[in-house]
Design a protein around this motif. Sequence first.
Motif, PDB file in Angstrom:
ATOM      1  N   LYS A  59       0.816  -1.230   0.000  1.00  0.00           N
ATOM      2  CA  LYS A  59       0.000   0.000   0.000  1.00  0.00           C
ATOM      3  C   LYS A  59       0.845   1.274   0.000  1.00  0.00           C
ATOM      4  O   LYS A  59       0.430   2.300  -0.533  1.00  0.00           O
ATOM      5  CB  LYS A  59      -0.945   0.006   1.217  1.00  0.00           C
ATOM      6  N   ALA A  63       4.368   7.138   3.201  1.00  0.00           N
ATOM      7  CA  ALA A  63       3.381   8.218   2.983  1.00  0.00           C
ATOM      8  C   ALA A  63       3.872   9.553   3.513  1.00  0.00           C
ATOM      9  O   ALA A  63       3.080  10.432   3.849  1.00  0.00           O
ATOM     10  CB  ALA A  63       2.055   7.847   3.628  1.00  0.00           C
ATOM     11  N   ALA A  65       6.981  12.127   5.699  1.00  0.00           N
ATOM     12  CA  ALA A  65       7.534  12.235   7.039  1.00  0.00           C
ATOM     13  C   ALA A  65       6.381  12.109   8.028  1.00  0.00           C
ATOM     14  O   ALA A  65       5.228  12.368   7.678  1.00  0.00           O
ATOM     15  CB  ALA A  65       8.244  13.568   7.199  1.00  0.00           C
ATOM     16  N   ILE A  67       3.824  12.938  10.334  1.00  0.00           N
ATOM     17  CA  ILE A  67       3.156  14.214  10.664  1.00  0.00           C
ATOM     18  C   ILE A  67       2.928  14.311  12.176  1.00  0.00           C
ATOM     19  O   ILE A  67       3.024  15.391  12.761  1.00  0.00           O
ATOM     20  CB  ILE A  67       1.838  14.342   9.872  1.00  0.00           C
ATOM     21  N   GLY A 109       8.112  13.091   2.092  1.00  0.00           N
ATOM     22  CA  GLY A 109       9.416  12.492   2.382  1.00  0.00           C
ATOM     23  C   GLY A 109       9.574  11.103   1.767  1.00  0.00           C
ATOM     24  O   GLY A 109      10.701  10.665   1.502  1.00  0.00           O
TER      25      GLY A 109
HETATM   26  N1  CO8 Z   1       2.571  10.687   9.022  1.00  0.00           N
HETATM   27  C1  CO8 Z   1       2.003  10.049  10.073  1.00  0.00           C
HETATM   28  N2  CO8 Z   1       1.014   9.140   9.938  1.00  0.00           N
HETATM   29  C2  CO8 Z   1       0.561   8.889   8.705  1.00  0.00           C
HETATM   30  C3  CO8 Z   1       1.081   9.527   7.566  1.00  0.00           C
HETATM   31  C4  CO8 Z   1       2.151  10.463   7.759  1.00  0.00           C
HETATM   32  N3  CO8 Z   1       2.770  11.097   6.752  1.00  0.00           N
HETATM   33  N4  CO8 Z   1       0.432   9.072   6.474  1.00  0.00           N
HETATM   34  C5  CO8 Z   1      -0.471   8.190   6.922  1.00  0.00           C
HETATM   35  N5  CO8 Z   1      -0.414   8.075   8.264  1.00  0.00           N
HETATM   36  C6  CO8 Z   1      -1.228   7.232   9.143  1.00  0.00           C
HETATM   37  C7  CO8 Z   1      -2.619   7.791   9.304  1.00  0.00           C
HETATM   38  O1  CO8 Z   1      -2.636   8.822  10.276  1.00  0.00           O
HETATM   39  C8  CO8 Z   1      -3.388   6.563   9.719  1.00  0.00           C
HETATM   40  O2  CO8 Z   1      -3.134   6.308  11.057  1.00  0.00           O
HETATM   41  P1  CO8 Z   1      -4.375   6.029  12.082  1.00  0.00           P
HETATM   42  O3  CO8 Z   1      -4.975   4.749  11.556  1.00  0.00           O
HETATM   43  O4  CO8 Z   1      -3.710   5.887  13.402  1.00  0.00           O
HETATM   44  O5  CO8 Z   1      -5.282   7.183  11.931  1.00  0.00           O
HETATM   45  C9  CO8 Z   1      -2.694   5.450   8.915  1.00  0.00           C
HETATM   46  O6  CO8 Z   1      -1.411   5.961   8.553  1.00  0.00           O
HETATM   47  C10 CO8 Z   1      -3.438   5.086   7.654  1.00  0.00           C
HETATM   48  O7  CO8 Z   1      -3.619   6.259   6.902  1.00  0.00           O
HETATM   49  P2  CO8 Z   1      -5.051   6.706   6.316  1.00  0.00           P
HETATM   50  O8  CO8 Z   1      -6.146   6.195   7.192  1.00  0.00           O
HETATM   51  O9  CO8 Z   1      -4.999   8.175   6.075  1.00  0.00           O
HETATM   52  O10 CO8 Z   1      -5.048   5.888   4.944  1.00  0.00           O
HETATM   53  P3  CO8 Z   1      -5.847   6.264   3.620  1.00  0.00           P
HETATM   54  O11 CO8 Z   1      -5.725   5.077   2.729  1.00  0.00           O
HETATM   55  O12 CO8 Z   1      -7.192   6.789   3.923  1.00  0.00           O
HETATM   56  O13 CO8 Z   1      -5.005   7.495   2.972  1.00  0.00           O
HETATM   57  C11 CO8 Z   1      -3.008   8.637   2.302  1.00  0.00           C
HETATM   58  C12 CO8 Z   1      -3.694   7.284   2.529  1.00  0.00           C
HETATM   59  C13 CO8 Z   1      -3.640   9.371   1.116  1.00  0.00           C
HETATM   60  C14 CO8 Z   1      -1.543   8.352   1.988  1.00  0.00           C
HETATM   61  C15 CO8 Z   1      -3.120   9.504   3.582  1.00  0.00           C
HETATM   62  O14 CO8 Z   1      -2.712   8.731   4.683  1.00  0.00           O
HETATM   63  C16 CO8 Z   1      -2.314  10.753   3.560  1.00  0.00           C
HETATM   64  O15 CO8 Z   1      -2.683  11.713   2.920  1.00  0.00           O
HETATM   65  N6  CO8 Z   1      -1.161  10.763   4.296  1.00  0.00           N
HETATM   66  C17 CO8 Z   1      -0.360  11.932   4.452  1.00  0.00           C
HETATM   67  C18 CO8 Z   1       0.426  12.231   3.197  1.00  0.00           C
HETATM   68  C19 CO8 Z   1       1.275  13.473   3.393  1.00  0.00           C
HETATM   69  O16 CO8 Z   1       0.769  14.548   3.606  1.00  0.00           O
HETATM   70  N7  CO8 Z   1       2.614  13.326   3.299  1.00  0.00           N
HETATM   71  C20 CO8 Z   1       3.528  14.391   3.484  1.00  0.00           C
HETATM   72  C21 CO8 Z   1       3.957  14.475   4.910  1.00  0.00           C
HETATM   73  S1  CO8 Z   1       5.009  15.872   5.254  1.00  0.00           S
HETATM   74  C22 CO8 Z   1       6.519  15.391   4.650  1.00  0.00           C
HETATM   75  O17 CO8 Z   1       6.686  14.320   4.121  1.00  0.00           O
HETATM   76  C23 CO8 Z   1       7.617  16.365   4.807  1.00  0.00           C
HETATM   77  C24 CO8 Z   1       8.932  15.769   4.335  1.00  0.00           C
HETATM   78  C25 CO8 Z   1      10.070  16.694   4.597  1.00  0.00           C
HETATM   79  C26 CO8 Z   1      10.561  16.591   6.020  1.00  0.00           C
HETATM   80  C27 CO8 Z   1      11.813  17.388   6.107  1.00  0.00           C
HETATM   81  C28 CO8 Z   1      12.251  17.645   7.507  1.00  0.00           C
HETATM   82  C29 CO8 Z   1      13.470  18.534   7.490  1.00  0.00           C
END
Ligand code: CO8
Length: 258
Positions: A59, A63, A65, A67, A109
């Motif tokens: 899957k 996803a 860094a 959050i 990330g």
């Molecule tokens: N961080 C923490 N937890 C996450 C993240 C994440 N990036 N992505 C998913 N999860 C968790 C969810 O919170 C959820 O946990 P819980 O069941 O405890 O609520 C679990 O994973 C499953 O996720 P979803 O229920 O959301 O699954 P879906 O199938 O509905 O959705 C998605 C999948 C579309 C991938 C969705 O999870 C999503 O949008 N995730 C976030 C994506 C995102 O915004 N990524 C960018 C993050 S910021 C980043 O990467 C910055 C990088 C640079 C850092 C530099 C530092 C210097």
Amino acid sequence: MAYTTLVVEVDGTVQTIRLNRPDALNALNSTLLSELADALREADQNPKIRAIVLTGSEKAFAAGADIKEMSDKSFADVFSSDLFARDAQGICATRKPIIAAVSGYALGGGCELAMMCDFIIAADTAKFGQPEINLGVMPGLGGSQRLTLAVGKAKAMDMVLTGRFMDAEEAERAGLVSRVVPAKNLMQEATAAAVKIGEKSLLSLMAAKEAVNRAFETTLAEGLLFERRSFQGLFATEDKVEGMAAFLEKRQPQFRDK
Ligand code: CO8
């Protein structure tokens, strides 16, 4: 070494590193990035390992860094710790070839980590994106730079500013990934590529990797000079003698990394 966020396996010459935070879609936290930098350093030091496959789950490659880990942090926190930077540099300092085998989400990330690898083989289910803009931030682990270098300004700006995802087909067309394969064949294909790489001389592999990466750092004239010197340098190796002799004798080379 035992890892809490990675599953590391060695089979023959290939080390497979699987990101393993299934409850968070392999979100990258400090522990994971630090463990990954350690695992790659170990791979570099282990003479049996000749290539590395970095992968996630069906899957999600990753996803983004984490959050949750970042949500409470202030500017002072991330600036003073230089969050993730040292481990990212460690990952990029790996000298052996790394293939990213990406299935599902490679976001933020996660996309940036895939781009730190030497090339990406994508499952037809892969989705790449830099959705940080939706969180009120922006790419921070190389997305604004490596994505732009890989796919050009138009698509990079589109993805970084809108946060939209690119599917595997578009990613291949844009030059972000080297191949797209059916999801069920992903690991087989990535491992086969790693095994093939592992058959070469490690000296020429590492020199070639350095030279290609130099293309992103310097001018054409300097890059060509660097390439030429590296090419010439390989003439000092036993593996060059063996490789050319094997070709002329119509046999497989036996490289010894010397
Ligand atoms: N961080 C923490 N937890 C996450 C993240 C994440 N990036 N992505 C998913 N999860 C968790 C969810 O919170 C959820 O946990 P819980 O069941 O405890 O609520 C679990 O994973 C499953 O996720 P979803 O229920 O959301 O699954 P879906 O199938 O509905 O959705 C998605 C999948 C579309 C991938 C969705 O999870 C999503 O949008 N995730 C976030 C994506 C995102 O915004 N990524 C960018 C993050 S910021 C980043 O990467 C910055 C990088 C640079 C850092 C530099 C530092 C210097």
